[in-house]
Scaffold this active site. Structure first.
Site, PDB file in Angstrom:
ATOM      1  N   LYS A   1      31.291   6.359 -26.414  1.00 23.38           N
ATOM      2  CA  LYS A   1      30.564   5.300 -27.276  1.00 23.38           C
ATOM      3  C   LYS A   1      30.942   4.810 -28.472  1.00 23.38           C
ATOM      4  O   LYS A   1      32.314   5.173 -28.723  1.00 23.38           O
ATOM      5  CB  LYS A   1      29.196   5.600 -27.248  1.00 23.38           C
ATOM      6  CG  LYS A   1      28.597   6.076 -25.666  1.00 23.38           C
ATOM      7  CD  LYS A   1      27.149   6.453 -25.392  1.00 23.38           C
ATOM      8  CE  LYS A   1      27.020   6.817 -24.303  1.00 23.38           C
ATOM      9  NZ  LYS A   1      25.557   6.783 -23.587  1.00 23.38           N
TER      10      LYS A   1
ATOM     11  N   HIS B   1      28.030  -1.484 -18.690  1.00 24.09           N
ATOM     12  CA  HIS B   1      27.199  -0.235 -19.140  1.00 24.09           C
ATOM     13  C   HIS B   1      25.967  -0.568 -19.450  1.00 24.09           C
ATOM     14  O   HIS B   1      25.476  -1.762 -20.209  1.00 24.09           O
ATOM     15  CB  HIS B   1      27.951   0.459 -20.394  1.00 24.09           C
ATOM     16  CG  HIS B   1      27.320   1.645 -20.436  1.00 24.09           C
ATOM     17  ND1 HIS B   1      26.113   2.026 -21.251  1.00 24.09           N
ATOM     18  CD2 HIS B   1      27.627   3.036 -20.167  1.00 24.09           C
ATOM     19  CE1 HIS B   1      25.748   3.137 -21.400  1.00 24.09           C
ATOM     20  NE2 HIS B   1      26.912   3.814 -20.597  1.00 24.09           N
TER      21      HIS B   1
ATOM     22  N   GLU C   1      24.148   0.140 -21.981  1.00 25.50           N
ATOM     23  CA  GLU C   1      23.965  -0.320 -23.400  1.00 25.50           C
ATOM     24  C   GLU C   1      24.362  -1.672 -23.718  1.00 25.50           C
ATOM     25  O   GLU C   1      23.771  -2.246 -24.566  1.00 25.50           O
ATOM     26  CB  GLU C   1      24.581   0.988 -24.130  1.00 25.50           C
ATOM     27  CG  GLU C   1      23.588   2.297 -24.097  1.00 25.50           C
ATOM     28  CD  GLU C   1      24.630   3.511 -24.292  1.00 25.50           C
ATOM     29  OE1 GLU C   1      25.577   3.128 -24.811  1.00 25.50           O
ATOM     30  OE2 GLU C   1      24.089   4.458 -24.123  1.00 25.50           O
TER      31      GLU C   1
HETATM   32  C1  PEP Z   1      26.493   7.182 -20.278  1.00 27.12           C
HETATM   33  O1  PEP Z   1      26.441   6.605 -21.412  1.00 27.12           O
HETATM   34  O2  PEP Z   1      27.206   6.330 -19.555  1.00 27.12           O
HETATM   35  C2  PEP Z   1      25.696   8.311 -20.042  1.00 27.12           C
HETATM   36  C3  PEP Z   1      25.939   8.737 -18.823  1.00 27.12           C
HETATM   37  O3  PEP Z   1      25.467   9.054 -21.149  1.00 27.12           O
HETATM   38  P1  PEP Z   1      24.718  10.563 -21.191  1.00 27.12           P
HETATM   39  O4  PEP Z   1      25.725  11.426 -20.400  1.00 27.12           O
HETATM   40  O5  PEP Z   1      24.694  10.984 -22.464  1.00 27.12           O
HETATM   41  O6  PEP Z   1      23.405  10.535 -20.447  1.00 27.12           O
END
Ligand code: PEP
Length: 248
Positions: A11, A94, A96
């Protein structure tokens, strides 16, 4: 045969310098794994991370890209640039990006076409929000995401497509889907892939689980027959923790 994949999504974390430190730690720790290991740093760290991974089995992916090759799209990154750098993978859709940057299935479909056109291997993310799960629409949402994101891609080679099931309510929350739930939804995703892509391709497509994966739960997830790997967010920023996940 579906080779397991463990992918780390860094990220918006790690400067190029910090990213290289993390790669060097990972290289020392990830020695023995049957999984394909991919790390996805920020755009600005891609070059340094690629250099740092040279000679190791760790592969590199981007976290996003634009669907156009070039043009007046201030602040965007083209698939042509990623390919020119020898980037192998790219995460698309994704949650986000969907949530904060309003990417919809149509846009993600264009990005998938562009990635495939340029020989990048896309990791397509799908998954329901908590609200959708509570309303009982998980399967409808995922069906729509798969169908719309993969629409009209027949002209491309989809053998390198990877799908990640990431329930939005499990991302960065510490809440993991139970291994049975994750397995069931991933089984459903494979059925949808069969409808869109046909059986042969779909049975060979790797489908990952993502959502608060840690070294303490990776083994039980990987023991499930439908789960081919993990997309890891937070836990991929810690070398020891990510190496334990990668060497589950
Ligand atoms: C992601 O952002 O793809 C993810 C799975 O995050 P986390 O492992 O922090 O839940």
């Amino acid at each position: 045969m579906r080779v397991p994949m463990i992918a780390g999504n860094w990220k918006m974390n790690k400067t190029p310098e910090e990213a290289v430190v993390l790669v060097n730690e990972l290289k020392g720790l990830i020695q023995n794994t049957s999984a394909e290991v991919v790390i996805c740093p920020t755009f600005v760290a891609l070059g340094d991370v690629l250099k740092a991974t040279e000679g190791s089995s760790i592969k590199v992916g981007a976290q996003n890209m634009h669907h156009q090759d070039s043009g007046a799209f201030t602040g965007e990154i083209s698939p042509v640039f990623l390919k020119a750098m020898n980037i192998e993978y790219v995460i698309l859709g994704h949650s986000e990006r969907r949530q904060y940057f309003f990417e919809g299935n149509n846009e993600i479909n264009k990005k998938l076409a562009a990635a495939l056109k340029h020989g990048l291997k896309p990791i397509l993310c799908v998954g329901e929000t908590l609200e959708q799960r509570e309303q009982g629409t998980t399967y409808d949402v995922i069906k729509e995401q798969i169908q719309k994101c993969l629409e009209n891609l027949q002209e491309f080679n989809l053998e390198e497509l990877i799908v990640a099931y990431e329930p939005v309510w499990a991302i960065g929350t510490g809440r993991t889907a139970t291994k049975e739930d994750a397995n069931e939804v991933i089984g459903f995703i494979r059925q949808q892939l069969i409808e869109v892509l046909g059986e042969k391709l779909s049975l060979n497509t790797r489908i990952l689980y993502g959502g608060s994966v840690k070294s303490s739960n990776i083994r039980e997830l990987m023991d499930m027959p439908e789960i081919d790997g993990a997309l890891v967010g937070g836990a991929s920023l810690d070398a020891l923790e990510f190496s334990k996940i990668a060497c589950y």
